[in-house]
Design a protein around this motif. Structure first.
Motif, PDB file in Angstrom:
ATOM      1  N   ALA A  88       4.225  11.634 -19.076  1.00 40.98           N
ATOM      2  CA  ALA A  88       3.178  12.096 -19.999  1.00 40.98           C
ATOM      3  C   ALA A  88       1.955  11.183 -19.923  1.00 40.98           C
ATOM      4  CB  ALA A  88       3.723  12.143 -21.425  1.00 40.98           C
ATOM      5  N   MET A  89       2.199   9.884 -19.780  1.00 44.21           N
ATOM      6  CA  MET A  89       1.089   8.938 -19.657  1.00 44.21           C
ATOM      7  C   MET A  89       0.286   9.203 -18.386  1.00 44.21           C
ATOM      8  SD  MET A  89       1.260   4.778 -19.203  1.00 44.21           S
ATOM      9  CE  MET A  89       1.993   4.943 -17.560  1.00 44.21           C
ATOM     10  N   PHE A  90       0.987   9.390 -17.268  1.00 45.72           N
ATOM     11  CA  PHE A  90       0.287   9.647 -16.009  1.00 45.72           C
ATOM     12  C   PHE A  90      -0.464  10.971 -16.056  1.00 45.72           C
ATOM     13  CE2 PHE A  90       3.345   6.599 -13.918  1.00 45.72           C
ATOM     14  CZ  PHE A  90       2.375   5.675 -13.577  1.00 45.72           C
ATOM     15  N   ALA A  91       0.126  11.971 -16.688  1.00 39.28           N
ATOM     16  CA  ALA A  91      -0.539  13.269 -16.800  1.00 39.28           C
ATOM     17  C   ALA A  91      -1.806  13.150 -17.638  1.00 39.28           C
ATOM     18  CB  ALA A  91       0.411  14.296 -17.406  1.00 39.28           C
ATOM     19  N   ALA A  92      -1.730  12.383 -18.719  1.00 42.78           N
ATOM     20  CA  ALA A  92      -2.907  12.201 -19.578  1.00 42.78           C
ATOM     21  C   ALA A  92      -4.000  11.440 -18.843  1.00 42.78           C
ATOM     22  CB  ALA A  92      -2.500  11.443 -20.847  1.00 42.78           C
ATOM     23  N   ILE A 121      -1.827   2.933 -11.229  1.00 43.60           N
ATOM     24  CA  ILE A 121      -1.063   3.335 -10.056  1.00 43.60           C
ATOM     25  C   ILE A 121       0.413   3.495 -10.433  1.00 43.60           C
ATOM     26  CG2 ILE A 121      -0.478   2.742  -7.674  1.00 43.60           C
ATOM     27  CD1 ILE A 121      -3.483   3.103  -8.135  1.00 43.60           C
ATOM     28  N   ARG A 122       1.061   4.483  -9.848  1.00 42.37           N
ATOM     29  CA  ARG A 122       2.500   4.670 -10.060  1.00 42.37           C
ATOM     30  C   ARG A 122       3.270   3.567  -9.322  1.00 42.37           C
ATOM     31  NH1 ARG A 122       4.340   9.763 -11.712  1.00 42.37           N
ATOM     32  NH2 ARG A 122       2.729  11.377 -11.874  1.00 42.37           N
ATOM     33  N   THR A 123       3.676   2.555 -10.032  1.00 43.79           N
ATOM     34  CA  THR A 123       4.436   1.458  -9.439  1.00 43.79           C
ATOM     35  C   THR A 123       5.614   1.116 -10.347  1.00 43.79           C
ATOM     36  OG1 THR A 123       3.305  -0.360 -10.585  1.00 43.79           O
ATOM     37  CG2 THR A 123       2.252   0.510  -8.567  1.00 43.79           C
ATOM     38  N   PRO A 127       0.766   3.938  -4.697  1.00 42.40           N
ATOM     39  CA  PRO A 127       0.629   2.678  -3.963  1.00 42.40           C
ATOM     40  C   PRO A 127      -0.004   2.853  -2.585  1.00 42.40           C
ATOM     41  CG  PRO A 127       2.758   2.755  -5.056  1.00 42.40           C
ATOM     42  CD  PRO A 127       2.126   4.108  -5.243  1.00 42.40           C
ATOM     43  N   GLU A 128       0.265   3.981  -1.941  1.00 44.98           N
ATOM     44  CA  GLU A 128      -0.284   4.235  -0.610  1.00 44.98           C
ATOM     45  C   GLU A 128      -1.803   4.339  -0.633  1.00 44.98           C
ATOM     46  OE1 GLU A 128       3.903   5.003  -0.731  1.00 44.98           O
ATOM     47  OE2 GLU A 128       2.287   5.843  -1.966  1.00 44.98           O
ATOM     48  N   ASP A 129      -2.378   4.793  -1.754  1.00 46.04           N
ATOM     49  CA  ASP A 129      -3.836   4.853  -1.870  1.00 46.04           C
ATOM     50  C   ASP A 129      -4.440   3.461  -1.760  1.00 46.04           C
ATOM     51  OD1 ASP A 129      -3.852   7.649  -2.378  1.00 46.04           O
ATOM     52  OD2 ASP A 129      -3.400   7.290  -4.493  1.00 46.04           O
TER      53      ASP A 129
END
Length: 236
Positions: free
Chosen positions: A189-193, A174-176, A206-208
């Protein structure tokens, strides 16, 4: 849309990330929200985002006496535990001190809150675990074990605490703020991968996870469950 009008909600770890998103979602649904964490500065900033009527409490889940003292003075409709500090690494590289810190924070911190919290009948306790419980990583072995232990604890407490409902919500990546120490380019780049490998084809927000926590709190036939919200990470 879920409604929590006139209900009292405690979010431990509610000053940032998943906890803050959860506190905001409860407040938007009408709840009287209290957030707790170690940092008074972060709590003050979070209260401005959550809005009027929210409250805060400086609380270290590692301090059993402080946890018991605070929780003994209140009764809640719903309690959420999202607070944890978990050093990571392979078993043979993670120091025993860091391993104890991880277990102390995420498992025993949640345990202390769970045993001390006074929750109204029909209310709920929700603990945030993580998908490494079912999709282990060679570089985060202990984190997977802690998450699995929490999910097992939840199933047992659902029996013991009835008619209070007890559930776990298990996030993927999760993007936190957990990743804020990385360079921006490397982080994106990590999130895209990760997104490319997931069936959902996106990183988690986080909303998910907040949506899943509110579902667990609002659904009277849900207890002893682990709700996995990982974009398909546990099956990819």
């Amino acid at each position: 849309m879920f409604s929590f009008t006139n209900q009292d909600v405690l979010v431990v770890g509610g000053s940032s990330g998943i906890g803050l998103a959860t506190a905001k979602a409860f407040a938007a649904a009408g709840a009287r929200v209290t957030i707790a964490s170690r940092s008074g500065e972060k709590l003050a900033a979070a209260l401005k985002e959550i809005g009027d009527g929210s409250r805060s409490q400086v609380l270290d889940t590692g301090d059993a006496l402080a946890v018991e003292s605070f929780l003994a003075a209140h009764t809640w409709n719903h309690v959420v535990v999202s607070a944890a500090k978990t050093p990571s690494g392979p078993v043979r590289q993670l120091s025993l001190e860091d391993a104890h810190t991880a277990m102390e924070s995420k498992f025993w911190g949640a345990y202390r809150v769970a045993r001390a919290a006074r929750i109204r009948d029909g209310g709920s306790l929700t603990i945030v675990s993580g998908f490494l419980s079912v999709r282990p990583s060679a570089t985060s072995v202990l984190q997977g074990a802690i998450n699995a232990a929490l999910e097992s604890l939840v199933r047992g407490m659902a029996l013991e605490f009835s008619p209070v409902r007890v559930n776990a919500v298990s996030p993927g990546m999760i993007r936190t703020p957990l990743w804020s120490g990385m360079d921006d380019d490397k982080r994106e780049a990590m999130f895209a991968a990760v997104a490319e490998k997931l069936p959902a084809k996106r990183a988690g927000e986080p909303e998910d996870i907040a949506n899943a926590v509110l579902y667990a709190a609002a659904t009277p036939f849900t207890t002893g469950s682990t709700i996995v919200v990982d974009g398909g990470g546990s099956i990819a």
